[in-house]
Design a protein around this motif. Structure first.
Motif, PDB file in Angstrom:
ATOM      1  N   MET A 295       0.862  -1.178   0.000  1.00 15.19           N
ATOM      2  CA  MET A 295       0.000   0.000   0.000  1.00 15.19           C
ATOM      3  C   MET A 295       0.900   1.230   0.000  1.00 15.19           C
ATOM      4  SD  MET A 295      -3.045   0.984   2.662  1.00 15.19           S
ATOM      5  CE  MET A 295      -3.882  -0.539   2.298  1.00 15.19           C
ATOM      6  N   GLU A 296       0.543   2.192  -0.861  1.00 12.46           N
ATOM      7  CA  GLU A 296       1.379   3.379  -1.037  1.00 12.46           C
ATOM      8  C   GLU A 296       0.496   4.621  -1.080  1.00 12.46           C
ATOM      9  OE1 GLU A 296       4.605   5.140  -4.320  1.00 12.46           O
ATOM     10  OE2 GLU A 296       3.492   3.284  -4.681  1.00 12.46           O
ATOM     11  N   LEU A 297       0.952   5.715  -0.403  1.00 13.10           N
ATOM     12  CA  LEU A 297       0.221   6.972  -0.406  1.00 13.10           C
ATOM     13  C   LEU A 297       0.792   7.873  -1.490  1.00 13.10           C
ATOM     14  CD1 LEU A 297      -1.928   8.738   1.017  1.00 13.10           C
ATOM     15  CD2 LEU A 297      -0.060   9.656   2.430  1.00 13.10           C
ATOM     16  N   LYS A 298      -0.068   8.359  -2.387  1.00 17.05           N
ATOM     17  CA  LYS A 298       0.360   9.252  -3.466  1.00 17.05           C
ATOM     18  C   LYS A 298      -0.562  10.450  -3.546  1.00 17.05           C
ATOM     19  CE  LYS A 298       2.737   6.217  -6.735  1.00 17.05           C
ATOM     20  NZ  LYS A 298       2.835   5.836  -8.174  1.00 17.05           N
ATOM     21  N   PHE A 299      -0.082  11.518  -4.156  1.00 12.81           N
ATOM     22  CA  PHE A 299      -0.885  12.711  -4.401  1.00 12.81           C
ATOM     23  C   PHE A 299      -1.097  12.818  -5.909  1.00 12.81           C
ATOM     24  CE2 PHE A 299       0.919  13.459  -0.268  1.00 12.81           C
ATOM     25  CZ  PHE A 299      -0.099  14.102   0.436  1.00 12.81           C
ATOM     26  N   VAL A 300      -2.389  12.854  -6.299  1.00 10.46           N
ATOM     27  CA  VAL A 300      -2.716  12.865  -7.724  1.00 10.46           C
ATOM     28  C   VAL A 300      -3.798  13.904  -7.976  1.00 10.46           C
ATOM     29  CG1 VAL A 300      -2.132  10.434  -7.982  1.00 10.46           C
ATOM     30  CG2 VAL A 300      -4.479  11.095  -7.456  1.00 10.46           C
ATOM     31  N   ASP A 301      -3.945  14.242  -9.251  1.00  7.55           N
ATOM     32  CA  ASP A 301      -5.038  15.125  -9.672  1.00  7.55           C
ATOM     33  C   ASP A 301      -6.328  14.291  -9.669  1.00  7.55           C
ATOM     34  OD1 ASP A 301      -6.904  16.725 -10.912  1.00  7.55           O
ATOM     35  OD2 ASP A 301      -5.534  17.397 -12.497  1.00  7.55           O
TER      36      ASP A 301
ATOM     37  N   VAL B 292      -9.299   4.901  -2.088  1.00  5.74           N
ATOM     38  CA  VAL B 292      -8.427   3.756  -2.396  1.00  5.74           C
ATOM     39  C   VAL B 292      -8.459   3.520  -3.908  1.00  5.74           C
ATOM     40  CG1 VAL B 292      -8.020   1.285  -2.040  1.00  5.74           C
ATOM     41  CG2 VAL B 292      -8.850   2.720  -0.144  1.00  5.74           C
ATOM     42  N   VAL B 293      -7.290   3.445  -4.521  1.00  5.71           N
ATOM     43  CA  VAL B 293      -7.218   3.274  -5.977  1.00  5.71           C
ATOM     44  C   VAL B 293      -6.276   2.105  -6.308  1.00  5.71           C
ATOM     45  CG1 VAL B 293      -7.646   5.727  -6.378  1.00  5.71           C
ATOM     46  CG2 VAL B 293      -5.276   4.889  -6.250  1.00  5.71           C
ATOM     47  N   ALA B 294      -6.392   1.614  -7.543  1.00  4.55           N
ATOM     48  CA  ALA B 294      -5.506   0.550  -8.034  1.00  4.55           C
ATOM     49  C   ALA B 294      -5.054   0.916  -9.440  1.00  4.55           C
ATOM     50  CB  ALA B 294      -6.232  -0.784  -8.031  1.00  4.55           C
ATOM     51  N   ALA B 295      -3.876   0.413  -9.813  1.00  8.34           N
ATOM     52  CA  ALA B 295      -3.343   0.730 -11.138  1.00  8.34           C
ATOM     53  C   ALA B 295      -4.192   0.084 -12.224  1.00  8.34           C
ATOM     54  CB  ALA B 295      -1.886   0.241 -11.248  1.00  8.34           C
ATOM     55  N   GLU B 296      -4.261   0.765 -13.363  1.00  6.02           N
ATOM     56  CA  GLU B 296      -5.028   0.223 -14.487  1.00  6.02           C
ATOM     57  C   GLU B 296      -4.354  -1.061 -14.972  1.00  6.02           C
ATOM     58  OE1 GLU B 296      -7.068   3.473 -17.152  1.00  6.02           O
ATOM     59  OE2 GLU B 296      -4.983   4.065 -16.763  1.00  6.02           O
ATOM     60  N   THR B 297      -5.172  -2.007 -15.451  1.00  2.79           N
ATOM     61  CA  THR B 297      -4.634  -3.303 -15.907  1.00  2.79           C
ATOM     62  C   THR B 297      -4.538  -3.389 -17.421  1.00  2.79           C
ATOM     63  OG1 THR B 297      -6.869  -4.228 -15.856  1.00  2.79           O
ATOM     64  CG2 THR B 297      -5.501  -4.509 -13.890  1.00  2.79           C
ATOM     65  N   ASP B 298      -5.010  -2.357 -18.081  1.00  3.01           N
ATOM     66  CA  ASP B 298      -5.003  -2.413 -19.561  1.00  3.01           C
ATOM     67  C   ASP B 298      -3.798  -1.696 -20.145  1.00  3.01           C
ATOM     68  OD1 ASP B 298      -5.659   0.131 -18.846  1.00  3.01           O
ATOM     69  OD2 ASP B 298      -7.546   0.223 -19.965  1.00  3.01           O
TER      70      ASP B 298
ATOM     71  N   VAL C 229      -3.372   0.470  -3.930  1.00  2.00           N
ATOM     72  CA  VAL C 229      -3.334  -0.928  -3.504  1.00  2.00           C
ATOM     73  C   VAL C 229      -3.205  -1.812  -4.755  1.00  2.00           C
ATOM     74  CG1 VAL C 229      -4.704  -0.485  -1.438  1.00  2.00           C
ATOM     75  CG2 VAL C 229      -5.839  -1.130  -3.577  1.00  2.00           C
ATOM     76  N   PRO C 230      -2.768  -3.050  -4.575  1.00  2.00           N
ATOM     77  CA  PRO C 230      -2.693  -3.961  -5.738  1.00  2.00           C
ATOM     78  C   PRO C 230      -4.083  -4.198  -6.328  1.00  2.00           C
ATOM     79  CG  PRO C 230      -1.405  -4.821  -3.913  1.00  2.00           C
ATOM     80  CD  PRO C 230      -2.177  -3.684  -3.374  1.00  2.00           C
ATOM     81  N   ARG C 231      -4.115  -4.365  -7.622  1.00  2.00           N
ATOM     82  CA  ARG C 231      -5.390  -4.594  -8.291  1.00  2.00           C
ATOM     83  C   ARG C 231      -5.927  -5.982  -7.926  1.00  2.00           C
ATOM     84  NH1 ARG C 231      -9.600  -1.831 -10.327  1.00  2.00           N
ATOM     85  NH2 ARG C 231     -10.472  -2.748 -12.213  1.00  2.00           N
ATOM     86  N   ALA C 232      -7.148  -6.084  -7.477  1.00  2.00           N
ATOM     87  CA  ALA C 232      -7.748  -7.366  -7.113  1.00  2.00           C
ATOM     88  C   ALA C 232      -8.165  -8.137  -8.364  1.00  2.00           C
ATOM     89  CB  ALA C 232      -8.963  -7.129  -6.216  1.00  2.00           C
ATOM     90  N   ASP C 233      -8.253  -9.485  -8.223  1.00  2.00           N
ATOM     91  CA  ASP C 233      -8.631 -10.311  -9.361  1.00  2.00           C
ATOM     92  C   ASP C 233     -10.039  -9.992  -9.854  1.00  2.00           C
ATOM     93  OD1 ASP C 233      -6.186 -11.538  -9.190  1.00  2.00           O
ATOM     94  OD2 ASP C 233      -6.922 -13.246  -7.993  1.00  2.00           O
TER      95      ASP C 233
END
Length: 564
Positions: free
Chosen positions: A1-7, A45-51, A81-85
């Motif tokens: 888990m990582e804290l980031k600042f985004v638009d 809470v966000v996850a990285a795009e998988t596409d 957070v890691p992208r869930a299945d």
């Protein structure tokens, strides 16, 4: 888990989010106001795009992101957070179900914590997008008994009016009522109506007061704000009914017109006018009079009335007869002792009278006279063979039974007779202001046996609050207490002075009113003719008949039988 600042505008919605229905505009406005005031407290809470994209998909916090954009924030903190299945579908559902709105009790506790940390009610209202009035309402829960609060936190809340009544009562009063109405084991519901009804008090509202701050301070009236009332209404009130009515009465006395009278309302709330007065519903004339009175809510009401024209006198001096314009209307100021005070005097007198009948020395002839007097009281009813529908309670049987021996013979000594006679007198004589009142005979009986010496101390807050300003200041006589500017202060000083002393108001003494006593004697006196008729009805010759030799043998025989 990582804290980031985004638009926030770069974040993408999750197609598998659980909440699909739109939130209410009120909820969105609340969240927007909170974000503007304190920012986003809990990062989405966000996850990285998988596409293959470089962006992030929202797992939790879609509404927070949307309102952050609406608030114009260029950057927000997010938890990556890691992208869930399953694309975060289960995580979204669990989070949504787990979120529950705080109940009012927990909201209040949270608000109190913020206040303790230095937040103002205005700032909290802005942050929560709620009015200051709503914040004040929640803070009224601070006046609720803790055990009641614990029950309310379970979801069983009183309605607004009931909560207002409960919060206005003292904790001691709440404790007593809660003891009687708290739920039993296994019962989850409380009869909040019964709780509120047990704590309800008569309220007198500031909006109905004609008096100003000078009389308010003089009578020690402190206004309490009713925060549950409509915002556009003066909701200040007091539960000190006697003080409110006293201030209203004094204001009427000070502002009474030249041809005016202070009167009162009848049982139906209508004004009582002087005898033969005719109420004026239209525009009053200069010759008409004014009546001021207090209605059931304690408001000062004014009506006009017209007296019948005075009949012109005939003969000498007719030219001196006054017309209607000269009619004198006597005003009725606040009585020295209120109705509540009179009722208290009745109770205190009765207690003193009964105490004197039990303990004071009473000669046998006085005791017999008192028995005769007691049964002449207005509260005594007897089923008489002479006719009339009267009644007497069977409670006197126990006194009569004490005059019988174990074998059922009518046998007694003087001590037993004296005790029984005193018991009968205690049961019969009463000075209370109700159906048991004996009337003037109770006052006469009290004077005869010195019941004044058994009267309780009346220098208490309860009784002194029933006195008018004039009567209260008169009670300072023969004491070191000086009248104060405020009636409340004078009363408090007298209460303090009489803590170790003894005060009896003159109106409570066993002093029969001469006029009332004369009227009673005139009404109750037996004429010589009535006495003759009574003797004749009993078959007994009168003294005059015996002296004049008119008594027949029949009368003599009947007289002997009556004597035997």
């Amino acid at each position: 888990m990582e804290l980031k600042f985004v638009d926030p505008r770069s974040l993408k919605d999750n197609p598998d989010k659980a909440r699909r229905s739109k939130s209410s505009p009120q909820a969105d406005a609340l969240l927007l106001a909170t974000i503007k005031a304190v920012g986003i407290v809990q990062p989405p809470v966000v996850a990285a795009e998988t596409d293959g994209g470089n962006g992030f998909v929202i797992d939790e916090g879609h509404r927070r992101v949307k309102q952050a954009i609406a608030a114009g924030l260029d950057e927000i903190a997010v938890l990556v957070v890691p992208r869930a299945d399953d694309g975060g579908a289960m995580r979204s559902l669990v989070t949504t179900i787990a979120h529950e709105q705080l109940n009012p009790v927990d909201q209040w506790r949270a608000i109190e914590r913020l206040v303790a940390l230095g937040w103002t009610e205005e700032a909290i209202g802005i942050a929560l997008a709620q009015s200051v009035r709503q914040i004040k309402k929640l803070r009224l829960l601070a006046n609720v008994l803790p055990t009641m609060l614990d029950h309310m936190a379970k979801g069983d809340m009183p309605d607004e009016r009931q909560l207002r009544t409960i919060a206005a009562a003292s904790l001691d009063e709440q404790k007593e009522v809660w003891k009687a109405h708290k739920p039993t084991k296994g019962d989850r519901q409380v009869s909040w109506w019964a709780v509120a009804n047990g704590l309800a008090k008569t309220r007198m509202y500031a909006r109905d007061a004609s008096f100003g701050d000078d009389l308010r301070e003089a009578y020690g009236i402190a206004w309490v704000e009713d925060l549950f009332a409509p915002a556009d209404q003066d909701s200040r009130y007091t539960t000190d009914v006697d003080a409110f009515l006293g201030a209203q009465q004094e204001w009427m006395t000070q502002n009474l017109p030249k041809k005016g009278v202070i009167t009162e309302a009848n049982t139906w709330g209508e004004v009582k006018l002087p005898p033969k007065a005719e109420r004026v519903y239209g525009t009053p004339k200069k010759s008409d009079h004014t009546a001021m009175y207090l209605d059931r809510e304690g408001k000062v009401k004014t009506v006009h009335f017209r007296m019948p024209e005075a009949k012109k006198a005939k003969g000498k001096g007719a030219e001196d007869a006054g017309g209607d314009d000269e009619a004198i209307v006597v005003s009725k100021p606040r009585p020295d002792v209120t109705r509540k005070g009179i009722e208290m005097i009745g109770d205190l007198r009765t207690d003193a009278l009964h105490e004197a009948l039990s303990r004071a020395p009473i000669e046998d002839d006085t005791l017999l006279a008192l028995l005769v007097l007691a049964f002449a009281g207005q509260n005594v009813r007897v089923d008489s063979g002479a006719g009339g529908e009267f009644r007497l309670g069977g409670r006197f049987g126990r006194h009569a039974a004490s005059l019988f021996d174990a074998e059922g013979k009518f046998d007694f000594d003087m001590d037993a007779l004296r005790i029984a006679a005193r018991g009968v007198l205690i049961d019969v004589l009463s000075c209370r202001e109700n159906i048991s009142k004996s009337g003037i005979v109770g006052i006469v009986a009290g004077r005869a046996i010195g019941a004044d010496g058994f009267l309780a101390n009346m220098g208490t807050e309860d009784f002194l609050s029933c006195l008018s300003r004039t009567a209260l200041e008169a009670s300072c006589a023969d004491t070191p207490v000086l009248p104060r500017v405020r009636v409340k202060d004078t009363r408090a000083a007298l209460v303090e002075h009489f803590k170790e002393g003894h005060f009896v108001h003159p109106s409570a003494l066993f002093a029969p009113d001469a006029t009332v006593l004369s009227e009673w004697l005139a009404k109750s006196a037996v004429t010589e003719v009535e006495d003759e008729e009574a003797l004749h009805a009993a078959g007994v010759a009168s003294e005059d008949q015996v002296a004049e030799g008119d008594a027949t043998e029949e009368f003599d025989e009947d007289y002997r039988e009556a004597a035997e």
